[in-house]
Design a protein around this motif. Sequence first.
Motif, short mmCIF file in Angstrom:
data_model
loop_
_atom_site.label_atom_id
_atom_site.label_comp_id
_atom_site.label_asym_id
_atom_site.label_seq_id
_atom_site.Cartn_x
_atom_site.Cartn_y
_atom_site.Cartn_z
N UNK A 24 0.84 -1.15 0.09
CA UNK A 24 0.06 0.18 0.01
C UNK A 24 0.93 1.38 0.05
N UNK A 25 1.91 1.21 0.76
CA UNK A 25 2.79 2.32 0.84
C UNK A 25 3.48 2.70 -0.62
N UNK A 26 3.89 1.70 -1.35
CA UNK A 26 4.46 1.98 -2.68
C UNK A 26 3.32 2.58 -3.58
N UNK A 27 2.20 1.92 -3.41
CA UNK A 27 0.89 2.54 -4.22
C UNK A 27 0.61 3.88 -4.05
N UNK A 28 0.53 4.07 -2.61
CA UNK A 28 -0.01 5.55 -2.33
C UNK A 28 1.14 6.46 -2.97
N UNK A 29 2.38 6.08 -2.74
CA UNK A 29 3.54 7.03 -3.34
C UNK A 29 3.30 7.16 -4.87
N UNK A 34 1.55 10.74 -9.31
CA UNK A 34 0.54 11.01 -10.31
C UNK A 34 -0.14 12.46 -10.05
N UNK A 35 -0.41 12.74 -8.75
CA UNK A 35 -1.23 13.87 -8.40
C UNK A 35 -0.23 15.26 -8.92
N UNK A 83 -6.18 8.39 -12.03
CA UNK A 83 -5.01 7.92 -11.20
C UNK A 83 -4.93 6.41 -11.31
N UNK A 84 -6.15 5.78 -11.05
CA UNK A 84 -5.92 4.24 -10.96
C UNK A 84 -5.64 3.79 -12.47
N UNK A 85 -6.24 4.48 -13.32
CA UNK A 85 -5.99 3.98 -14.69
C UNK A 85 -4.45 4.16 -15.12
N UNK A 86 -3.71 5.34 -14.82
CA UNK A 86 -2.77 5.57 -15.01
C UNK A 86 -1.80 4.75 -14.29
N UNK A 87 -1.96 4.41 -13.14
CA UNK A 87 -1.22 3.36 -12.20
C UNK A 87 -1.40 1.91 -12.76
N UNK A 94 -7.28 1.65 -4.96
CA UNK A 94 -6.70 2.77 -4.43
C UNK A 94 -7.84 3.47 -3.49
N UNK A 95 -9.23 3.24 -3.48
CA UNK A 95 -10.29 3.40 -2.57
C UNK A 95 -10.10 2.77 -1.02
N UNK A 96 -9.75 1.66 -1.43
CA UNK A 96 -9.57 0.65 -0.12
C UNK A 96 -8.26 1.06 0.57
N UNK A 97 -7.30 1.76 -0.12
CA UNK A 97 -6.15 2.28 0.83
C UNK A 97 -6.86 3.25 1.96
N UNK A 98 -7.76 3.84 1.53
CA UNK A 98 -8.48 4.88 2.51
C UNK A 98 -9.22 4.38 3.55
N UNK A 99 -9.68 3.19 3.27
CA UNK A 99 -10.95 2.34 4.31
C UNK A 99 -9.92 1.68 5.37
N UNK A 100 -8.76 1.29 5.19
CA UNK A 100 -8.13 0.12 5.84
C UNK A 100 -7.74 0.98 7.12
N UNK A 101 -7.74 0.46 8.33
CA UNK A 101 -7.71 0.74 9.66
C UNK A 101 -6.52 -0.24 10.16
#
Length: 102
Positions: A24-29, A34-35, A83-87, A94-101
């Motif tokens: 997840x960290x690499x994906x978020x980076x 991309x942003x 972003x998801x398309x580009x990656x 990507x959305x799941x990264x924000x929902x994992x606690x």
Amino acid sequence: TGKATPICWEKMRRPDVNGNEEDAEILALRALAWVLSDDARAARLLDVTGMDPQQLRTGTGSTTILTAVIDFLMAHEPDLVACAHALEVPPERLAALGSIEH
């Protein structure tokens, strides 16, 4: 804005389209890169999150910054999808990264 949900990086190892695991960290980076690849989008990230360029530079890689990036993308679905398309990952990943606690 609401408080960002912390990402639990250890729980987010899933195979990519080629069957390789990417945490997840690499994906978020990659999402952050991309942003920042678009000046207007980068400026909007700073405006929305309240960060300044120095905070972004010194905090890149921190859970707080990466969670803010995912929250930023989730708040604007066209960016999330682009972003998801580009990656080359599903937007849901990507959305799941924000929902994992933790």
